[in-house]
Write a protein that holds these residues in place. Sequence first.
Motif, mmCIF file in Angstrom:
data_model
loop_
_atom_site.group_PDB
_atom_site.id
_atom_site.type_symbol
_atom_site.label_atom_id
_atom_site.label_comp_id
_atom_site.label_asym_id
_atom_site.label_seq_id
_atom_site.Cartn_x
_atom_site.Cartn_y
_atom_site.Cartn_z
ATOM 1 N N ILE A 2 0.518 10.592 6.177
ATOM 2 C CA ILE A 2 -0.684 9.919 5.675
ATOM 3 C C ILE A 2 -0.260 8.632 4.991
ATOM 4 C CG2 ILE A 2 -0.696 11.144 3.453
ATOM 5 C CD1 ILE A 2 -3.805 11.199 3.743
ATOM 6 N N TYR A 3 -1.087 7.613 5.106
ATOM 7 C CA TYR A 3 -0.846 6.339 4.447
ATOM 8 C C TYR A 3 -1.882 6.175 3.344
ATOM 9 C CZ TYR A 3 -0.736 1.268 3.699
ATOM 10 O OH TYR A 3 -0.670 0.012 3.127
ATOM 11 N N LEU A 4 -1.409 5.940 2.120
ATOM 12 C CA LEU A 4 -2.293 5.784 0.967
ATOM 13 C C LEU A 4 -2.242 4.346 0.472
ATOM 14 C CD1 LEU A 4 -1.354 9.005 -1.072
ATOM 15 C CD2 LEU A 4 -3.224 8.706 0.577
ATOM 16 N N ALA A 59 3.464 5.785 2.204
ATOM 17 C CA ALA A 59 3.343 6.697 3.335
ATOM 18 C C ALA A 59 4.154 7.946 3.026
ATOM 19 C CB ALA A 59 3.850 6.040 4.619
ATOM 20 N N ARG A 62 1.704 14.702 4.746
ATOM 21 C CA ARG A 62 0.447 15.312 4.293
ATOM 22 C C ARG A 62 0.707 16.606 3.532
ATOM 23 N NH1 ARG A 62 -4.775 14.108 6.266
ATOM 24 N NH2 ARG A 62 -4.778 12.220 7.544
ATOM 25 N N ARG A 84 -1.196 11.627 16.498
ATOM 26 C CA ARG A 84 -0.379 11.564 15.287
ATOM 27 C C ARG A 84 0.909 12.350 15.480
ATOM 28 N NH1 ARG A 84 -5.703 12.571 13.065
ATOM 29 N NH2 ARG A 84 -6.426 10.818 11.765
ATOM 30 N N TYR A 128 6.116 7.968 10.328
ATOM 31 C CA TYR A 128 4.791 8.491 10.660
ATOM 32 C C TYR A 128 4.221 7.617 11.768
ATOM 33 C CZ TYR A 128 -0.226 9.449 10.212
ATOM 34 O OH TYR A 128 -1.538 9.756 10.473
ATOM 35 N N HIS A 175 1.024 6.867 14.342
ATOM 36 C CA HIS A 175 -0.417 7.044 14.462
ATOM 37 C C HIS A 175 -0.897 6.066 15.524
ATOM 38 C CE1 HIS A 175 -4.602 5.972 13.576
ATOM 39 N NE2 HIS A 175 -4.727 7.136 12.978
ATOM 40 N N PRO A 203 -10.350 6.438 11.221
ATOM 41 C CA PRO A 203 -9.282 6.259 10.227
ATOM 42 C C PRO A 203 -8.633 4.877 10.219
ATOM 43 C CG PRO A 203 -8.439 7.430 12.134
ATOM 44 C CD PRO A 203 -9.907 7.219 12.387
ATOM 45 N N ALA A 248 -7.472 3.489 6.945
ATOM 46 C CA ALA A 248 -6.736 4.460 6.119
ATOM 47 C C ALA A 248 -7.409 4.674 4.775
ATOM 48 C CB ALA A 248 -5.279 4.013 5.927
ATOM 49 N N ALA A 292 -8.689 9.387 2.600
ATOM 50 C CA ALA A 292 -8.205 10.045 1.380
ATOM 51 C C ALA A 292 -8.600 9.244 0.150
ATOM 52 C CB ALA A 292 -6.686 10.209 1.443
#
Length: 368
Positions: free
Chosen positions: A44-46, A100, A103, A178, A211, A213, A282, A285, A288
Motif C-alpha cells: 500500500i502507498y500512503l 510504501a 498491507r 497487484r 510493490y 500495481h 485507487p 492512492a 486509506a
Amino acid sequence: MTLRILVVGAGIAGLAAARALRLAGFRPDVVEELPATMIPGAGIYLPGNASRALRQLGLDAPLRPLGDLIFRQVFLDARGRELFEMDVAALWAGVGESRALSRADLQQVLLTGVGGEVRYDTAVRDLEIFDGAAKVEFADGAVAEYDLVVGADGRRSTIRAKAGLGGDAAPTGQIVYRSVVTGGPPLSDWTALLGRRSSFVAMPMGGRKLYFHADETAPDSPNPEDPIARVRELFGGFGGPAAAILKAIEKVQVARTDEVVLDTWSRGPVVLVGDAAHATAPTLAQGAAMSFEDAVVLGEELKRAPQDVRAALEAYEKRRRPRCAEMRDRTRERDRTRDVPPALRDPMLRRRGLRIFSEHYRPLVQPA
C-alpha cells in the motif's frame, strides 16, 4: 453518557474508526466477518495526508520503522522515457511523509491501536433501526442493541444495504493487478509507466521488496484466467524497469475497481465510513487516507456531541463529504488523462503534467 457502539469491519477503515473512537473516550465493539487468519496481501502507498491522519490517531511511531519513504514520483511513457517527475516530499512538506509498506504491516499497526478485542468470524445478518437505536442480529443468532453502528465493511457493504443507504457499487471498468516482488531491480522512486489505457506502477516498500500495481481499462473483458500471463502480455513491451519487474513476479492479485456514490452516509444511528461510503478507483492512492481522515473526524464530532448522535453524524458528513467528492472527481480526471491516446497525452504531460498532477493533491494539504 456511555454510548454502545459497534464497528462492523476490521480492515483499514474499521480499525481506524475503532482507534479514533477509543481516543474520544468510547469503547466500541469491533466485529469482522472474515477469520483472523486472513492476512491482507500486497502493499500500500500512503501519501502525506494519510501519515498526518495516522499521527492524529497516535499511530505514527509504530509506522516509522516500516516500509520505505517515497520522496519522488517519476512518470514515464511506455518506452521508459521521462514525462515529468513530482517532488512529493516538497508537496507534502509540513503535512507528513509518503510511505510504501506491506498491507499486513499496516494492519498490524492498526490492530495494536484498537485497545480491545476484535471478534472475527462474526457476520451481521440483519439490522433494524428503531427509536434512535439499532438492533443487530449476528450470523450465529445473537442479538444486541447499539446507540451507533459504524459500517466500515467496504465497497460491498452489508451495513449500507441493510440500512437502506444505497445499492451496489458501480464498476469503473478498470482491472487492477497487484503484487509484491522480491528480487526485482533496485528502485528508489515511485515509478509509473503510462501505456494505452493502462498504467504500470512500482515502488520500493522496504526489505528489498517492490510493490507492483498496474491497471487496464477493460470494461467488457472477463478477469484473466492467468493474471501473470496477462500482465506480461500487457506490459511486456514496456521500457524502464518493467521487464526486470515482470521477470521477478511470482504471484498477482486481480480485482475490479468500482465507485460508491451515495445521497447520504447515515440513517438514524447508522453511519458509513471509508469505502462503504465513498469508494473510488485507487488511482490517487487515497482510499486509506480518506478512511483515516473519516475516523479522525467521526471521533472528533462524537466527542463534541456524545448526547446527540444524530447531530454528530450530520456534522461528520458535512465536514467529510466535500473533500471525498473532490477526490472522486480528481480520480476520474486522472483516469481520463491516462486514457487519452499516448500520441496526444504524452507531449501534454511533458509540458503540463507536473502542474496538473500536483493540483490533484493540493486540496489535501489542509487538514480534514
